[in-house]
Design a protein around this motif. Structure first.
Motif, PDB file in Angstrom:
ATOM      1  N   VAL A  88      38.128  32.885 118.414  1.00 36.22           N
ATOM      2  CA  VAL A  88      38.868  32.153 119.450  1.00 36.22           C
ATOM      3  C   VAL A  88      38.058  30.946 119.927  1.00 36.22           C
ATOM      4  CG1 VAL A  88      39.766  32.297 121.813  1.00 36.22           C
ATOM      5  CG2 VAL A  88      40.230  34.141 120.181  1.00 36.22           C
ATOM      6  N   GLU A  89      36.752  31.133 120.137  1.00 41.69           N
ATOM      7  CA  GLU A  89      35.916  30.015 120.579  1.00 41.69           C
ATOM      8  C   GLU A  89      35.858  28.913 119.526  1.00 41.69           C
ATOM      9  OE1 GLU A  89      32.121  31.524 121.789  1.00 41.69           O
ATOM     10  OE2 GLU A  89      32.974  32.524 123.542  1.00 41.69           O
ATOM     11  N   ALA A  90      35.751  29.279 118.260  1.00 39.11           N
ATOM     12  CA  ALA A  90      35.725  28.280 117.190  1.00 39.11           C
ATOM     13  C   ALA A  90      37.051  27.518 117.138  1.00 39.11           C
ATOM     14  CB  ALA A  90      35.449  28.949 115.848  1.00 39.11           C
ATOM     15  N   ALA A  91      38.147  28.235 117.263  1.00 37.32           N
ATOM     16  CA  ALA A  91      39.461  27.586 117.244  1.00 37.32           C
ATOM     17  C   ALA A  91      39.606  26.625 118.420  1.00 37.32           C
ATOM     18  CB  ALA A  91      40.568  28.642 117.269  1.00 37.32           C
ATOM     19  N   MET A  92      39.134  27.035 119.580  1.00 32.98           N
ATOM     20  CA  MET A  92      39.209  26.160 120.756  1.00 32.98           C
ATOM     21  C   MET A  92      38.323  24.926 120.578  1.00 32.98           C
ATOM     22  SD  MET A  92      41.438  27.269 122.796  1.00 32.98           S
ATOM     23  CE  MET A  92      41.059  26.264 124.206  1.00 32.98           C
ATOM     24  N   THR A  93      37.159  25.105 119.980  1.00 33.21           N
ATOM     25  CA  THR A  93      36.268  23.974 119.732  1.00 33.21           C
ATOM     26  C   THR A  93      36.952  22.949 118.845  1.00 33.21           C
ATOM     27  OG1 THR A  93      34.284  25.329 119.995  1.00 33.21           O
ATOM     28  CG2 THR A  93      34.042  23.287 118.746  1.00 33.21           C
ATOM     29  N   VAL A  94      37.555  23.422 117.775  1.00 35.38           N
ATOM     30  CA  VAL A  94      38.241  22.515 116.850  1.00 35.38           C
ATOM     31  C   VAL A  94      39.463  21.888 117.517  1.00 35.38           C
ATOM     32  CG1 VAL A  94      39.508  22.406 114.664  1.00 35.38           C
ATOM     33  CG2 VAL A  94      37.369  23.693 114.797  1.00 35.38           C
ATOM     34  N   ALA A  95      40.212  22.698 118.252  1.00 37.03           N
ATOM     35  CA  ALA A  95      41.432  22.193 118.901  1.00 37.03           C
ATOM     36  C   ALA A  95      41.140  21.127 119.956  1.00 37.03           C
ATOM     37  CB  ALA A  95      42.193  23.349 119.553  1.00 37.03           C
ATOM     38  N   THR A  96      39.956  21.178 120.543  1.00 35.34           N
ATOM     39  CA  THR A  96      39.608  20.194 121.563  1.00 35.34           C
ATOM     40  C   THR A  96      38.763  19.053 121.005  1.00 35.34           C
ATOM     41  OG1 THR A  96      37.695  21.523 122.255  1.00 35.34           O
ATOM     42  CG2 THR A  96      39.771  21.867 123.456  1.00 35.34           C
ATOM     43  N   VAL A 154      30.813  24.152 115.707  1.00 33.97           N
ATOM     44  CA  VAL A 154      31.277  25.519 115.443  1.00 33.97           C
ATOM     45  C   VAL A 154      30.154  26.332 114.805  1.00 33.97           C
ATOM     46  CG1 VAL A 154      32.871  26.929 114.075  1.00 33.97           C
ATOM     47  CG2 VAL A 154      33.707  24.900 115.274  1.00 33.97           C
ATOM     48  N   VAL A 155      29.495  25.770 113.798  1.00 33.70           N
ATOM     49  CA  VAL A 155      28.415  26.478 113.109  1.00 33.70           C
ATOM     50  C   VAL A 155      27.253  26.747 114.065  1.00 33.70           C
ATOM     51  CG1 VAL A 155      26.722  26.349 111.235  1.00 33.70           C
ATOM     52  CG2 VAL A 155      29.073  25.632 110.827  1.00 33.70           C
ATOM     53  N   ARG A 156      26.915  25.785 114.902  1.00 35.24           N
ATOM     54  CA  ARG A 156      25.842  25.992 115.887  1.00 35.24           C
ATOM     55  C   ARG A 156      26.188  27.166 116.817  1.00 35.24           C
ATOM     56  NH1 ARG A 156      25.778  20.301 116.658  1.00 35.24           N
ATOM     57  NH2 ARG A 156      26.738  20.654 118.675  1.00 35.24           N
ATOM     58  N   GLY A 157      27.459  27.245 117.222  1.00 32.73           N
ATOM     59  CA  GLY A 157      27.885  28.361 118.071  1.00 32.73           C
ATOM     60  C   GLY A 157      27.722  29.705 117.376  1.00 32.73           C
TER      61      GLY A 157
END
Length: 85
Positions: free
Chosen positions: A53-61, A68-71
């Motif tokens: 979910v966090e990766a998707a939100m990162t990309v969406a914003t 994403v990879v750093r996260g």
């Protein structure tokens, strides 16, 4: 200086290597069974869902693949520290 693509490739390779270590440590914990194994299995599923979910939100914003990879790497390193104590 590394290009953005090369930096992403390098960071992704590091994440992959670190994830392999964490997977091995987790499998060892799960193989022992018991309450710790159950807790680890639950944690693993919860973390993966949250990370997705966090990766998707990162990309969406408008966030980058590098972000994403750093996260993911941050989470993996935290798991490695926790599992090696």
């Amino acid at each position: 200086m590394l290009s953005a693509w090369m930096k992403l490739a390098f960071t992704s390779a590091q994440a992959w290597q670190e994830a392999q270590t964490v997977m091995t440590l987790r499998m060892m914990r799960l193989a022992r069974g018991g309450a710790m194994a159950q807790t680890e299995a639950t944690r693993m599923v919860t973390e993966k869902s949250t990370a997705l979910v966090e990766a998707a939100m990162t990309v969406a914003t408008g966030g980058s693949a590098e972000k994403v990879v750093r996260g993911y790497r941050t989470r993996v390193r935290a798991n490695k520290r926790r599992l090696t104590r």
